[in-house]
Write a protein that holds these residues in place. Structure first.
Motif, PDB file in Angstrom:
ATOM      1  N   GLU A 125      18.322  68.202   3.553  1.00  0.00           N
ATOM      2  CA  GLU A 125      18.871  69.062   4.858  1.00  0.00           C
ATOM      3  C   GLU A 125      18.320  70.361   4.739  1.00  0.00           C
ATOM      4  O   GLU A 125      17.807  70.767   5.742  1.00  0.00           O
ATOM      5  N   GLN A 126      18.185  71.001   3.699  1.00  0.00           N
ATOM      6  CA  GLN A 126      17.729  72.280   3.650  1.00  0.00           C
ATOM      7  C   GLN A 126      16.196  72.680   3.628  1.00  0.00           C
ATOM      8  O   GLN A 126      15.726  73.316   4.430  1.00  0.00           O
ATOM      9  N   PHE A 127      15.556  71.601   2.973  1.00  0.00           N
ATOM     10  CA  PHE A 127      14.106  71.525   3.119  1.00  0.00           C
ATOM     11  C   PHE A 127      13.391  70.408   3.995  1.00  0.00           C
ATOM     12  O   PHE A 127      12.391  69.976   3.646  1.00  0.00           O
ATOM     13  N   GLY A 128      14.189  69.762   4.963  1.00  0.00           N
ATOM     14  CA  GLY A 128      13.783  68.481   5.442  1.00  0.00           C
ATOM     15  C   GLY A 128      12.625  68.582   6.124  1.00  0.00           C
ATOM     16  O   GLY A 128      11.838  67.833   6.199  1.00  0.00           O
ATOM     17  N   LYS A 129      12.353  69.799   6.843  1.00  0.00           N
ATOM     18  CA  LYS A 129      11.225  70.058   8.038  1.00  0.00           C
ATOM     19  C   LYS A 129       9.814  70.044   6.948  1.00  0.00           C
ATOM     20  O   LYS A 129       9.010  69.416   7.394  1.00  0.00           O
ATOM     21  N   GLN A 130       9.727  70.834   5.939  1.00  0.00           N
ATOM     22  CA  GLN A 130       8.880  70.500   4.916  1.00  0.00           C
ATOM     23  C   GLN A 130       8.606  69.212   4.357  1.00  0.00           C
ATOM     24  O   GLN A 130       7.550  68.490   4.228  1.00  0.00           O
ATOM     25  N   LEU A 131       9.808  68.738   3.940  1.00  0.00           N
ATOM     26  CA  LEU A 131       9.550  67.300   3.138  1.00  0.00           C
ATOM     27  C   LEU A 131       9.131  66.167   4.269  1.00  0.00           C
ATOM     28  O   LEU A 131       8.343  65.247   3.873  1.00  0.00           O
ATOM     29  N   VAL A 132       9.559  66.091   5.291  1.00  0.00           N
ATOM     30  CA  VAL A 132       9.153  65.277   6.180  1.00  0.00           C
ATOM     31  C   VAL A 132       7.730  65.245   6.756  1.00  0.00           C
ATOM     32  O   VAL A 132       6.953  64.320   6.918  1.00  0.00           O
ATOM     33  N   ASP A 133       6.948  66.402   6.406  1.00  0.00           N
ATOM     34  CA  ASP A 133       5.747  66.467   6.725  1.00  0.00           C
ATOM     35  C   ASP A 133       4.774  66.167   5.553  1.00  0.00           C
ATOM     36  O   ASP A 133       3.526  65.894   5.787  1.00  0.00           O
ATOM     37  N   ARG A 134       5.238  66.527   4.335  1.00  0.00           N
ATOM     38  CA  ARG A 134       4.439  66.670   3.232  1.00  0.00           C
ATOM     39  C   ARG A 134       4.906  65.437   1.856  1.00  0.00           C
ATOM     40  O   ARG A 134       3.827  65.567   1.273  1.00  0.00           O
ATOM     41  N   THR A 135       6.011  64.864   2.224  1.00  0.00           N
ATOM     42  CA  THR A 135       6.258  64.049   0.942  1.00  0.00           C
ATOM     43  C   THR A 135       5.649  62.751   1.282  1.00  0.00           C
ATOM     44  O   THR A 135       5.555  61.892   2.185  1.00  0.00           O
ATOM     45  N   VAL A 136       4.893  62.374  -0.110  1.00  0.00           N
ATOM     46  CA  VAL A 136       4.037  61.074   0.018  1.00  0.00           C
ATOM     47  C   VAL A 136       5.167  59.935  -0.288  1.00  0.00           C
ATOM     48  O   VAL A 136       5.146  58.969   0.371  1.00  0.00           O
ATOM     49  N   ALA A 137       5.860  60.131  -1.242  1.00  0.00           N
ATOM     50  CA  ALA A 137       7.026  59.122  -1.567  1.00  0.00           C
ATOM     51  C   ALA A 137       8.077  59.946  -2.581  1.00  0.00           C
ATOM     52  O   ALA A 137       7.643  60.923  -3.057  1.00  0.00           O
TER      53      ALA A 137
END
Length: 727
Positions: free
Chosen positions: A413-425
Motif C-alpha cells: 500500500e505504501q509503495f504501490g505506485k512504484q511497485l506496479v510500474d517496476r516489479t517484474v515478479a
C-alpha cells in the motif's frame, strides 16, 4: 597547445579509449559467463548446514508479530544482510492493530453443572513434550487473534468444518446456531471464514479444534515427538480476521500520518473465538446432547459426535471465557537490495514472513532460513564471479503476516505506485517445508515456464526417487502431483490469499509464485501447524534430517530469482495464460452454462475476448522473433508490454462486494480465503443463487451481468497491451 603536446595528448586519449572499450568488453563477457554459470554456482554453493544454523537461531524463542522478540529478529536479519554486503538494507516500521491474550489470565472453556459449578475446564497452555524451548515463559496462552473478549454461558452446537454448506445442513436438520456457541473443526476452510459464517448466523461464540481423524491419522499414540502428527495437547493458533492488513487503516499504509478508524468500526469479529486441543474437544463432545451427527461428520475421537444444542445432562451448560484483546504495536519489514547493473529500476522481489505464533520451525522460519541462504549465495556469486543482476533483486522479510499479511500489505500500500510500474515478479516462500513428498507451487500462469525450467535444473533430494529414475525436483513433482489435464506435466495451483503474495497479485497485478515442499495430499494437512510443537527439532529430526529438501527448495528459489533478474527479454509464459483463460472459461460454462442460458444472458463477448487474447499472444510471439535485441529501447518496450499483461486484469473498483480484491481472473473464493478460484467474481455471484428468494436472485443476476461486462473488458485490454497500437 604545442603540436608535440597535442600529438601526445591525442595518443594518450586514444589509448585510454581503447583500453576502456577492452575493459568493457571483458566485463560484459565475464558478466555473461557468470550469468550462464549462475545455476551451477547456486547448486554447488547452497549449504544445508548454513540453512540449519539460520533455522536454529530463528526458532530459539517465541516471536509473534509486534513483540520485542520479533523486533530483535528484524534487527538480526538486517545486520545479517549488511554483513553479507547487500547494497541497501532498510527497516520499515508500521504502527498497526494486533491482538494478544492475557498472560496471567488464560482463555478457558468450562462445562458447568446445573448449579453453575465447573465440572471440567480446558487447558490454557499447550503441554511441553520434548524440546527444551517448549517450556519457555515467553510462550503465550492459547488464543485466536482478533477474537472479541467475552464470557458466555449457554448451549453448544457441533458444526463439522464450519463451512457454509455445513451451516446450511444444520439448518436443514432443524438445528439453529443463533445464540449458541459453535464447535467446529479446523482443516477445510480458513478459520476466519468459520468465525464469520457463525457470526452472521447470530452465534454467540466459536470454539475451534483439530480432530485426530485428520491431524493424527495413525492413532493418538503415533504423534509428536515420535511422528509429525498432532498430540492430544496441541492447539492451532491463528487469526480470525477476515480482511488483510492493518484493520484500522484499510487501503492505506499504517504510517504516522494515517487516519485510523475507531476500533469498533474495524473488521474485527464481534464474538469470542477460541481454539482448543482435541483432548479438550473430546470432553466437550462427551458432554453434548442432541441427535447424533451425520456419519460423514464423525471424526476420530472415541466419543459419540452429537449436534446439540446443549448438554446431555439437564441444566448443564458450556462456558466460554475469552480475554483476548487488541492493541496497537509496531511491526517491522526488513528490505534488502542487490542493485541491478542495467535496469536497477526493475525489481525481482523475494519474500517470506518472519513472525510466528510460537517458534515457527516450519511456518515461517524454514522459509526465513531459506531466504537468508539465498541472499548469502547471491552475494557470494557477485563477490566471486563479478556477476551482478541485470535487474535489482529485492529481498523482503515481512512482519506480522500471521495476523493477516500485515507487513506485506502495508508495504504494497505504501509503495504501490512504484511497485506496479517496476516489479517484474514476486516469488514467495511462506515456509520451505511442510512435508517431503513433492514440490508444491501456486503461480500466475506467466511464471509457469520459470518454475518448470528451474525445477528441472535442481537435483532431486529424494534418494529413493533418484533411484527410481527421477533425478530432478521437476521429475518427482510431475510424477507425484501431476496435472490431470496435461499428462507428464506437474500441477500448478491458483494463488489464493494465504500468504504475502496477496497484495502483489490481487491488488497490484504483479505475477506471483509461491513454492514449498509439501505432504502427500492423502494426508491433507500440516499436522503441527501453528502449534507449540513447531520446533527446530521437528524439522531437524522428523521432516528433513540433513536439510536436503530445504536446500533443494533454496536452490530453486535462487535460480528463479537469477533467471528473472538476468534474462534480456522476460520469459513470461503467454501461451500458458492463453490456455488458462480458455480452460477457466470452459469450466465456468460447464458448471453454470445452462443456468446462464436460462436467463438469456449472452456469453458471446466473453468468449470472443478470450479468443482475442489468444490471437494477440500468437501475434506478439511472432513479432518477438524479429526483435532487434541490440536496441535497448526495443527490448525495454517489449518487456514493458509483458509486464502490463497481469496489470491489465486489475479492476480498480474491485470484485463485486469485495473492493479489496482487484484481479478479475484470479482471486480467493469468497467462502475460503485460502483457496484461489478462476473468475471468482462470476462464480461467487451464481453459487447458491437458486436457494435465494426471487428478489435476492434478481440482484445476484444484475451483479453477474455487470461483472461479466467488466471481465470481458479487462481480458480485451490484456490483449491490447501486447500491441503497439492504441486501438
Amino acid at each position: 597547445m604545442p603540436p608535440a603536446q597535442r600529438l601526445i595528448f591525442l595518443a594518450l586519449s586514444g589509448f585510454i579509449f581503447v583500453a576502456l572499450v577492452v575493459v568493457c568488453l571483458l566485463l560484459t563477457k565475464g558478466s555473461g559467463a557468470a550469468r550462464e554459470d549462475a545455476a551451477d554456482f547456486i547448486i554447488d554453493q547452497v549449504d544445508p548446514e548454513s540453512i540449519r544454523d539460520y533455522l536454529r537461531h530463528l526458532t530459539s524463542r517465541p516471536h509473534p508479530g509486534g513483540t520485542k522478540a520479533e523486533e530483535e529478529n528484524a534487527h538480526w536479519v538486517a545486520e545479517t544482510w549488511r554483513a553479507l554486503g547487500l547494497d541497501e538494507v532498510h527497516l520499515v516500521p508500521y504502527d498497526v492493530l494486533l491482538s494478544y491474550p492475557k498472560n496471567d489470565t488464560p482463555n478457558l472453556v468450562r462445562v458447568l453443572n446445573a448449579e453453575g459449578e465447573a465440572v471440567w475446564t480446558s487447558h490454557g497452555w499447550q503441554k511441553p513434550l520434548y524440546a527444551p524451548e517448549e517450556s519457555s515463559p515467553e510462550v503465550l496462552p492459547n488464543f485466536n487473534a482478533y477474537s472479541a473478549p467475552g464470557n458466555i454461558t449457554g448451549e453448544v452446537v457441533y458444526a463439522y468444518f464450519g463451512r457454509e454448506k455445513d451451516f446450511k445442513e444444520l439448518e436443514d436438520l432443524g438445528v439453529a446456531v443463533e445464540g449458541k456457541v459453535v464447535l467446529a473443526r479446523y482443516g477445510e476452510v480458513f478459520r476466519a471464514n468459520i468465525a464469520w459464517a457463525a457470526e452472521r448466523r447470530g452465534a454467540a461464540g466459536v470454539i475451534l479444534y483439530t480432530d485426530p481423524q485428520q491431524y493424527a491419522p495413525m492413532g493418538e499414540d503415533a504423534v509428536y515427538p515420535n511422528t509429525v502428527y498432532m498430540p492430544g495437547s496441541g492447539v492451532q493458533a491463528g487469526t480470525v480476521l477476515l480482511t488483510d492488513g492493518d484493520p484500522l487503516t484499510p487501503f492505506y499504509p499504517a504510517v504516522e500520518s494515517a487516519y485510523r478508524l475507531p476500533e469498533e468500526n474495524s473488521s474485527a469479529p464481534r464474538i469470542p473465538v477460541q481454539p482448543v486441543s482435541y483432548d479438550d474437544a473430546r470432553e466437550i463432545l462427551r458432554h453434548m446432547g442432541g441427535p447424533e451427527a451425520p456419519p460423514a461428520w464423525r471424526g476420530g475421537l472415541n466419543v459419540t459426535y452429537r449436534l446439540g444444542p446443549g448438554m446431555a445432562q439437564a441444566g448443564w451448560a458450556l462456558n466460554l471465557e475469552v480475554h483476548t484483546h487488541n492493541a496497537r504495536a509496531t511491526t517491522y519489514d526488513v528490505v534488502g537490495v542487490i542493485r541491478g547493473s542495467e535496469e536497477p529500476d526493475r525489481y525481482v522481489i523475494l519474500g517470506n514472513h518472519r513472525d510466528a505464533w510460537v517458534f515457527g520451525g516450519v511456518d515461517p522460519s524454514s522459509g526465513t532460513a531459506a531466504l537468508l541462504e539465498v541472499t548469502r549465495v547471491l552475494t557470494s556469486l557477485r563477490n566471486q564471479t563479478g556477476w551482478r543482476p541485470r535487474r535489482s533483486v529485492v529481498a523482503c522479510s515481512w512482519g506480522s503476516e500471521e495476523y493477516g499479511l500485515v507487513g506485506s500489505k502495508e508495504w504494497t500500500e505504501q509503495f504501490g505506485k512504484q511497485l506496479v510500474d517496476r516489479t517484474v515478479a514476486y516469488i514467495n516462500v511462506d515456509l520451505s517445508i511442510e512435508g517431503n513428498y513433492s514440490l508444491r507451487t501456486l503461480s500466475a500462469p506467466l511464471l509457469y515456464d520459470t518454475v518448470f525450467e528451474a525445477a528441472a535444473k535442481v537435483p532431486n533430494p529424494d534418494v529413493a526417487e533418484v533411484a527410481a529414475g527421477r533425478p530432478t525436483v521437476y521429475d518427482t513433482w510431475a510424477e507425484r502431483l501431476p496435472d490431470e489435464g496435461r499428462p507428464g506435466r506437474p500441477r500448478v495451483d491458483i494463488a489464493g490469499s494465504g500468504s504475502d503474495y496477496r497484495g502483489f497479485m490481487h491488488n497490484l497485478g504483479v505475477p506471483v509464485l509461491d513454492i514449498c515442499y509439501t505432504y502427500d495430499p492423502k494426508v491433507n494437512v500440516e499436522p503441527l501447524y501453528h502449534t507449540l510443537y513447531e520446533t527446530f527439532a521437528l524439522v531437524d529430526e522428523l521432516y528433513d534430517a540433513g536439510f536436503g529438501f530445504q536446500a533443494a527448495l533454496t536452490k530453486l528459489w535462487a535460480i528463479m530469482a537469477v533467471d528473472l533478474a538476468d534474462t534480456q527479454v522476460l520469459k513470461f509464459s503467454l501461451k500458458e495464460y492463453s490456455s488458462f483463460l480458455a480452460d477457466a472459461q470452459e469450466e465456468l460454462l460447464q458448471e453454470y452454462g445452462d443456468l446462464i442460458s436460462s436467463r438469456n444472458i449472452s456469453m458471446a463477448y466473453f468468449k470472443k475476448a478470450v479468443e482475442g487474447f489468444s490471437q494477440a499472444v500468437d501475434m506478439f510471439i511472432d513479432d518477438l522473433s524479429h526483435l532487434d535485441t541490440s536496441n535497448v529501447l526495443a527490448v525495454r518496450r517489449v518487456n514493458d508490454q509483458l509486464m502490463m499483461v497481469e496489470r491489465a486484469f486489475i479492476d480498480p473498483r474491485g470484485l463485486p462486494g469485495r473492493p479489496d480484491y482487484n484481479h478479475v481472473v484470479m482471486a480467493p473464493s469468497i467462502s475460503d480465503s485460502y483457496s484461489g478460484t478462476a473468475f471468482s467474481g462470476l462464480s461467487d455471484a451464481l453459487d447458491g443463487i437458486q436457494d435465494l428468494d426471487p428478489a435476492q436472485q434478481e440482484q445476484r443476476w444484475v451483479t453477474f451481468a455487470q461483472h461479466l461486462a467488466a471481465v470481458t473488458h479487462y481480458i480485451s485490454t490484456a490483449a491490447k497491451v501486447l500491441s503497439d497500437d492504441l486501438w
